[in-house]
Design a protein around this motif. Sequence first.
Motif, PDB file in Angstrom:
ATOM      1  N   GLU A   1      27.450 -27.658  46.020  1.00  0.00           N
ATOM      2  CA  GLU A   1      26.044 -27.316  46.260  1.00  0.00           C
ATOM      3  C   GLU A   1      25.809 -25.826  46.040  1.00  0.00           C
ATOM      4  O   GLU A   1      24.808 -25.419  45.437  1.00  0.00           O
ATOM      5  CB  GLU A   1      25.649 -27.730  47.680  1.00  0.00           C
TER       6      GLU A   1
ATOM      7  N   LYS B   1      25.966 -25.120  42.178  1.00  0.00           N
ATOM      8  CA  LYS B   1      24.754 -25.554  41.469  1.00  0.00           C
ATOM      9  C   LYS B   1      23.568 -24.653  41.819  1.00  0.00           C
ATOM     10  O   LYS B   1      22.744 -24.330  40.957  1.00  0.00           O
ATOM     11  CB  LYS B   1      24.435 -27.010  41.817  1.00  0.00           C
ATOM     12  N   ARG B   2      23.488 -24.238  43.052  1.00  0.00           N
ATOM     13  CA  ARG B   2      22.396 -23.362  43.476  1.00  0.00           C
ATOM     14  C   ARG B   2      22.490 -21.995  42.786  1.00  0.00           C
ATOM     15  O   ARG B   2      21.482 -21.431  42.357  1.00  0.00           O
ATOM     16  CB  ARG B   2      22.454 -23.214  44.995  1.00  0.00           C
ATOM     17  N   THR B   3      23.693 -21.493  42.644  1.00  0.00           N
ATOM     18  CA  THR B   3      23.884 -20.175  42.049  1.00  0.00           C
ATOM     19  C   THR B   3      23.661 -20.208  40.547  1.00  0.00           C
ATOM     20  O   THR B   3      23.278 -19.187  39.953  1.00  0.00           O
ATOM     21  CB  THR B   3      25.294 -19.636  42.374  1.00  0.00           C
ATOM     22  N   LEU B   4      23.847 -21.362  39.906  1.00  0.00           N
ATOM     23  CA  LEU B   4      23.610 -21.461  38.468  1.00  0.00           C
ATOM     24  C   LEU B   4      22.190 -21.042  38.108  1.00  0.00           C
ATOM     25  O   LEU B   4      21.954 -20.500  37.027  1.00  0.00           O
ATOM     26  CB  LEU B   4      23.868 -22.897  37.979  1.00  0.00           C
ATOM     27  N   ASP B   5      21.254 -21.265  39.019  1.00  0.00           N
ATOM     28  CA  ASP B   5      19.858 -20.901  38.759  1.00  0.00           C
ATOM     29  C   ASP B   5      19.660 -19.388  38.710  1.00  0.00           C
ATOM     30  O   ASP B   5      18.642 -18.910  38.207  1.00  0.00           O
ATOM     31  CB  ASP B   5      18.943 -21.498  39.832  1.00  0.00           C
ATOM     32  N   GLU B   6      20.604 -18.640  39.242  1.00  0.00           N
ATOM     33  CA  GLU B   6      20.483 -17.180  39.292  1.00  0.00           C
ATOM     34  C   GLU B   6      21.182 -16.498  38.114  1.00  0.00           C
ATOM     35  O   GLU B   6      21.102 -15.268  37.978  1.00  0.00           O
ATOM     36  CB  GLU B   6      21.090 -16.646  40.594  1.00  0.00           C
TER      37      GLU B   6
ATOM     38  N   ARG C   1      22.248 -15.155  34.405  1.00  0.00           N
ATOM     39  CA  ARG C   1      21.602 -14.632  33.207  1.00  0.00           C
ATOM     40  C   ARG C   1      22.578 -13.671  32.546  1.00  0.00           C
ATOM     41  O   ARG C   1      23.261 -12.911  33.229  1.00  0.00           O
ATOM     42  CB  ARG C   1      20.322 -13.876  33.588  1.00  0.00           C
TER      43      ARG C   1
ATOM     44  N   GLU D   1      26.608 -24.809  30.104  1.00  0.00           N
ATOM     45  CA  GLU D   1      25.551 -23.869  30.467  1.00  0.00           C
ATOM     46  C   GLU D   1      25.962 -22.422  30.221  1.00  0.00           C
ATOM     47  O   GLU D   1      25.124 -21.571  29.865  1.00  0.00           O
ATOM     48  CB  GLU D   1      25.112 -24.060  31.924  1.00  0.00           C
TER      49      GLU D   1
END
Length: 275
Positions: free
Chosen positions: A166, A169-174, A176, A217
């Motif tokens: 969890e 997956k949450r950190t993947l959004d951050e 760049r 990703e």
Amino acid sequence: MRLGPPRSPRRVVDLINPAAALAPAANVIMQLALPPVGYGVLQSPVDSGNVYKHPFKRARTTGTYLAAAVYGTDADRALIRREVDRVHKLVRSGASSPVSYHAMNPQLQLWVAACLYRYYIDQHEFLYGPMEPAAADAIYADARTLGTTLQVRDDMWPADRVAFDEYWKRTLDELRIDEPVREHLHGVAALAFLPTPLRQLAGPLNLFATTGFLPPEFRTLMQLPWTRAHQRWFDRLMTALRLADQVIPRDVWLFGYQLYLWDMRLRERRGKPVV
């Protein structure tokens, strides 16, 4: 001769295999994909840790940290933590930095530790597939020291593998990767920091293996192409590494970590820098 992977891995070091030689750059990319980590490395004022200026020293420092974290004693971990902290205190953002960062931030170090955990898991799973749940749980519990040997508090490490997934997956959004960081990382993957002719001989293979080890990703963030033909060749490479793992005694990997620990302890006794 071993006929397969460790039967019942319980420690992180049980997972080391020949993939360890080709997976590091992919893991560095994963770590630096979090912008504060990426820019922290890119803009670090600590030249002694710059892979382009001191590649072999950088490799020794990383190897020593991993050896202490997953194979060393409590005293070894305390020593490497003090030495890493001494350097990390100097790495912080300035007025011109695109993002705010400080290398002593436990949240940033948690991401680095999470990637290092994935480094060991990926070595095993790319060659042998997922572990049995009991073994995977034991490995995960053992991997906690990858973070606590930095500034990550024990209670910050996700409680179990479900919680870790969890968090991941949450950190993947951050994540760049901006162009300056991407250029830096591409050079790391292509071994651009090595002298001629090592760069020409090993660089293309390392870049190919790095791209293969990256989750999709991260390939996208790095703008690295990957086709079905690439995947077929990568699968053949994994077969070759799996065969190599059958003939290389596991004690070879443990001896390598022991050498790092002996070197660290000797440097500390002689008053030489450990990192």
